[in-house]
Design a protein around this motif. Structure first.
Motif, PDB file in Angstrom:
ATOM      1  N   SER A 147     -11.618  34.239  42.521  1.00 47.50           N
ATOM      2  CA  SER A 147     -12.143  35.434  41.733  1.00 47.50           C
ATOM      3  C   SER A 147     -13.576  35.308  41.081  1.00 47.50           C
ATOM      4  CB  SER A 147     -10.977  36.016  40.784  1.00 47.50           C
ATOM      5  OG  SER A 147      -9.905  36.192  41.603  1.00 47.50           O
TER       6      SER A 147
ATOM      7  N   TYR B 163     -15.404  37.146  37.914  1.00 49.68           N
ATOM      8  CA  TYR B 163     -15.419  38.110  36.593  1.00 49.68           C
ATOM      9  C   TYR B 163     -16.780  38.323  36.269  1.00 49.68           C
ATOM     10  CZ  TYR B 163     -10.298  37.480  36.557  1.00 49.68           C
ATOM     11  OH  TYR B 163      -9.100  37.593  36.984  1.00 49.68           O
TER      12      TYR B 163
ATOM     13  N   LEU C  96     -15.126  41.060  30.281  1.00 46.86           N
ATOM     14  CA  LEU C  96     -15.156  40.206  31.697  1.00 46.86           C
ATOM     15  C   LEU C  96     -14.680  41.284  32.663  1.00 46.86           C
ATOM     16  CD1 LEU C  96     -14.430  36.562  30.206  1.00 46.86           C
ATOM     17  CD2 LEU C  96     -16.613  37.366  31.462  1.00 46.86           C
ATOM     18  N   GLU C  97     -15.142  41.706  33.546  1.00 49.20           N
ATOM     19  CA  GLU C  97     -14.549  42.598  34.411  1.00 49.20           C
ATOM     20  C   GLU C  97     -14.121  41.950  35.782  1.00 49.20           C
ATOM     21  OE1 GLU C  97     -15.963  46.327  36.754  1.00 49.20           O
ATOM     22  OE2 GLU C  97     -16.269  46.412  34.548  1.00 49.20           O
ATOM     23  N   LEU C  98     -13.109  42.195  36.424  1.00 46.69           N
ATOM     24  CA  LEU C  98     -12.916  41.415  37.975  1.00 46.69           C
ATOM     25  C   LEU C  98     -13.874  42.262  38.829  1.00 46.69           C
ATOM     26  CD1 LEU C  98     -11.217  39.543  39.533  1.00 46.69           C
ATOM     27  CD2 LEU C  98      -9.508  41.228  39.604  1.00 46.69           C
TER      28      LEU C  98
ATOM     29  N   THR D  81     -12.458  39.588  44.367  1.00 50.24           N
ATOM     30  CA  THR D  81     -11.414  38.750  44.629  1.00 50.24           C
ATOM     31  C   THR D  81     -10.942  38.426  46.089  1.00 50.24           C
ATOM     32  OG1 THR D  81      -9.212  38.043  43.501  1.00 50.24           O
ATOM     33  CG2 THR D  81      -9.487  40.359  44.287  1.00 50.24           C
TER      34      THR D  81
ATOM     35  N   ARG E 124      -9.786  43.866  32.769  1.00 52.39           N
ATOM     36  CA  ARG E 124     -10.874  43.576  32.029  1.00 52.39           C
ATOM     37  C   ARG E 124     -10.353  42.649  30.992  1.00 52.39           C
ATOM     38  NH1 ARG E 124     -15.519  46.889  31.696  1.00 52.39           N
ATOM     39  NH2 ARG E 124     -15.437  47.271  29.450  1.00 52.39           N
TER      40      ARG E 124
ATOM     41  N   THR F  72      -9.552  32.728  31.414  1.00 57.71           N
ATOM     42  CA  THR F  72     -10.944  33.237  32.004  1.00 57.71           C
ATOM     43  C   THR F  72     -11.722  33.596  30.613  1.00 57.71           C
ATOM     44  OG1 THR F  72     -10.053  34.354  34.149  1.00 57.71           O
ATOM     45  CG2 THR F  72     -12.178  34.930  33.369  1.00 57.71           C
TER      46      THR F  72
ATOM     47  N   THR G  79      -2.599  42.225  38.608  1.00 57.62           N
ATOM     48  CA  THR G  79      -3.271  41.268  39.533  1.00 57.62           C
ATOM     49  C   THR G  79      -2.411  40.620  40.538  1.00 57.62           C
ATOM     50  OG1 THR G  79      -3.025  39.377  37.949  1.00 57.62           O
ATOM     51  CG2 THR G  79      -4.976  40.725  37.593  1.00 57.62           C
TER      52      THR G  79
ATOM     53  N   GLY H  26     -20.580  35.235  33.258  1.00 57.20           N
ATOM     54  CA  GLY H  26     -19.388  35.550  34.211  1.00 57.20           C
ATOM     55  C   GLY H  26     -18.382  34.382  34.305  1.00 57.20           C
TER      56      GLY H  26
END
Length: 756
Positions: free
Chosen positions: A45, A47, A54-56, A59, A71, A79, A106, A127
């Protein structure tokens, strides 16, 4: 598969992917597939930092519905911890980590192992790249190194694509964009406003993937050769007076510079397809990981040596060798550094340098002594300051409160500028007193002299209107030199000082080095053994042992003062015989010059620093031998209270206005009465208005202080009636109040004397 082969396979695919016309999001989607397949990981993944979170973004293995939905705050979960600390995590069982958090959307509950690396640009996390596996296992070093390599390439891709916060890409994590206030250790008082400038400019790696592996390897070889030459030169300079721990430290440093294992790992990183800069950075990341796992402080220090060498190598290979001083300051600047040497500070434009912020630093550091003489506020012990500040940030340095405000809000900035304006207005008022002699209201003349130690300080004599130089610290010339200053160099400096001073007196203090001011070219075995350097083998003790050092200085001073009056003061005198021994060195040099028929000083006045309490018990023996005594309040205070002034826990604990100190000083004043002795105080105590009021009340009539304090103290003197303050001090010392400072401040307020 070797680390180089694994990374090369991934880099080859990434290089082709980055050159394609696929959208940035499409590239990220393919990156997670490439990593997942190469590492046989069920989950990979990415981020990215967006709007401070921190946004996914992509993935493989987690629920696709969570992309752009999940997030995390910086510091939140595993993370977020990676981003906040800019560290790598490698966990066989993710749930055992205290920062573990489960996000239901997730679908990651079935995965046990977890590894993640930060995606870093300009020393900031923009990230995080993570992998997960169903079975509990720690990822191997080869896999972690592959992830770090990918993260470096991703940083370049993300920056070019503009996918992360603009400020983050420019060098600040999303959680470091607003106002922040840091508290540190007060090193030099004062207020300063300016833009952040890093002493060692940050090196941004713009190209990670190599076009010609052999060319990159040759660049590293040449950089290693140059770095080793620098280290050899540095250790060679320190060989004057070798022996002890200093030699061992330098030899360890040199050993790392020649470590074949280190250079081999960098070569392996180049084999994987990285540029020279990227290869050094990847190996450096591995070193940082190991440092976090080391509990042994001694071994951790050695790893810090390797980190420092890696930074040096990176600067050489990138061609960015100079400090910010060599590039010049374009605006009013606040200098940011881990630590600084005195010579490095002096390289900066004094007109633009407004303040200094150090991540380390101590009250007795050489750079602090020089900064105080320059009138530059300094705050130390500001941990991670370089991680929270970006180049060009507006900074407010409050040396009085030991606080640093980063990116101040407009209201805070306006209030601070108001304080600065009022301070400048007061300074303008003090400047008007430049040519006014400081007499008290009842007609007592108080000598207000200044401390100095550098050739540039002499200009302040005329600017401040000081009565002379009450303390010229001759060791400054030694502190800022790479080697022992020759007798001719010393003579030129002393002559320039005397010529500039004209008819005004200059008191030269012989070198106060050794102990807490150890110099590589004067190191002896005995100085390295000091557990408490301030009370160790230093100053006159060291000078009498190394008689050649004192002889050379004596000759330089005597020749420089030809036809003039020479005032010489010996530091750290504990007993009268030490004064006798030091004066005998001067007498022998005087006789030698007389034999050569050289022009001699018209008069020579000898004095001592009273900073060792024992000397106060021998004033009746010492008094007939000296013309003046200067009380050194800085050292005297720590010796009286057995309190190391470099210890932040003790720095503010013992007050200069403590009844015990004031009673001691009163006893010294009394002990010199009846003798033709000029008694004064040199040190910070005399430069503070309330403390100066107390000193004048005790009978002190000579103060030697920083140039910046001359104006305020001259103004204070003109407000004082010595009869009134003398009677007040007698009463306060006879029956000390609970808070002497408060009582004295109240007395000053009642008599309309401003002591702020």
């Amino acid at each position: 598969m070797s680390a180089a082969a694994a990374a090369r396979s991934i880099l080859t695919q990434l290089h082709e992917l980055m050159a394609s016309r696929i959208s940035a999001q499409g590239k990220l989607n393919q990156v997670v597939d490439i990593i997942g397949e190469a590492l046989h990981s069920e989950v990979c993944s990415i981020y990215l930092l967006r709007e401070g979170m921190l946004e996914l973004f992509a993935t493989r293995g987690l629920e696709q519905a969570a992309v752009h939905v999940t997030r995390l705050g910086v510091g939140e979960g595993l993370t977020g911890t990676i981003a906040a600390n800019i560290e790598t995590l490698n966990l066989a069982e993710a749930t055992t980590h205290p920062e573990f958090q489960y996000r239901r959307e997730t679908g990651e509950e079935k995965f046990h192992s977890f590894a993640g690396v930060p995606i870093v640009r300009r020393e900031r996390a923009i990230g995080v790249l993570t992998v997960q596996h169903v079975d509990p296992r720690r990822y191997e070093d080869v896999e972690i190194e592959a992830l770090q390599t990918v993260a470096m390439v991703l940083a370049e891709l993300l920056h070019n694509a503009g996918l992360v916060d603009n400020e983050s890409a420019g060098g600040t994590s999303g959680n470091h964009t607003g106002q922040e206030v840091l508290h540190g250790l007060q090193l030099v008082k004062g207020l300063a406003l300016g833009q952040a400038v890093f002493h060692q400019p940050r090196i941004t790696i713009e190209q990670t993937v190599a076009e010609d592996t052999e060319a990159e390897r040759q660049r590293v070889y040449l950089a290693f050769d140059r770095m080793r030459e620098q280290i050899d030169h540095m250790t060679g300079q320190a060989e004057f007076g070798v022996g002890g721990e200093q030699e061992e430290v330098l030899e360890t440093y040199r050993m790392f510079a020649y470590d074949e294992g280190w250079s081999r790992r960098i070569n392996e990183a180049i084999d994987s397809g990285l540029t020279a800069e990227a290869a050094i950075e990847r190996v450096q990341q591995r070193t940082r990981m190991r440092m976090r796992e080391i509990d042994d402080p001694l071994l951790a220090d050695r790893m810090h040596d390797l980190e420092d060498l890696a930074n040096r190598l990176l600067r050489i290979v990138s061609g960015q060798l100079g400090t910010a001083a060599s590039q010049g300051l374009r605006h009013d600047a606040i200098l940011i550094a881990k630590n600084l040497g005195p010579a490095e500070l002096l390289e900066y434009d004094k007109r633009r340098l407004k303040g200094v912020v150090l991540e380390e630093g101590s009250l007795t550091a050489h750079v602090v002594i020089v900064a105080r003489a320059m009138g530059v506020p300094v705050i130390g012990r500001l941990r991670n300051a370089r991680g929270l500040i970006r180049e060009g940030d507006t900074l407010l340095v409050d040396g009085d409160a030991a606080t640093l405000t980063i990116r101040p809000a407009q209201g805070v900035l306006d209030a601070f500028e108001g304080r600065l304006l009022r301070s400048r207005e007061r300074q303008a008022g003090y400047a008007k007193l430049r040519d006014v002699e400081p007499f008290t209201r009842d007609g007592q003349r108080v000598q207000v002299m200044m401390n100095a130690g550098l050739r540039d300080d002499i200009a302040m004599l005329n600017l401040t209107g000081a009565d002379g130089i009450g303390l010229f610290r001759t060791e400054f010339q030694f502190l800022v030199s790479a080697q022992l200053p020759s007798r001719d160099m010393q003579k030129r400096l002393y002559k320039d000082v005397l010529d500039a001073a004209g008819e005004r007196p200059v008191i030269f203090r012989t070198v106060d080095i050794g102990g807490d001011k150890a110099l590589p070219y004067t190191i002896t075995e005995s100085t390295n053994e000091d557990e408490n350097p301030a009370m160790g083998w230093r100053a006159l003790r060291l000078a009498l042992e190394r008689e050649g050092l004192l002889m050379g200085q004596a000759r330089a001073l005597l020749e420089a003062a030809a036809g003039k009056t020479l005032n010489v003061m010996f530091p750290m005198v504990s007993e009268p015989w030490e004064f006798d021994a030091a004066k005998e060195v001067f007498d022998r040099q005087l006789a030698y010059l007389r034999g050569l028929k050289r022009t001699l000083p018209e008069a020579i006045n000898y004095g001592v620093m009273l900073e060792v309490p024992a000397l106060a018990e021998m004033l009746d023996v010492l008094a007939p031998k000296v013309r003046f005594i200067s009380i050194g309040t800085n050292d005297l205070t720590q010796f009286l209270f057995a309190a190391d002034r470099a210890n932040p826990k003790l720095a503010e604990r013992y007050d200069w206005l403590s009844p015990s100190i004031l009673r001691f000083l009163a006893r010294v004043v009394q002990g010199t009465k009846g003798h033709k002795i000029d008694l004064g105080v040199c040190g910070e105590m005399g430069g503070r208005r309330l403390e100066a009021l107390a000193l004048i009340g005790l009978g002190i009539r000579r103060l030697s202080i920083t140039p910046a304090s001359v104006g305020p103290i001259k103004e204070l003197v003109r407000r004082i009636d010595t009869e009134e303050i003398g009677a007040a001090m007698q009463g306060l010392l006879a029956s000390p109040p609970r808070d002497m400072r408060a009582a004295l401040a109240q007395w000053a307020a009642d008599h309309e004397i401003d002591v702020d």
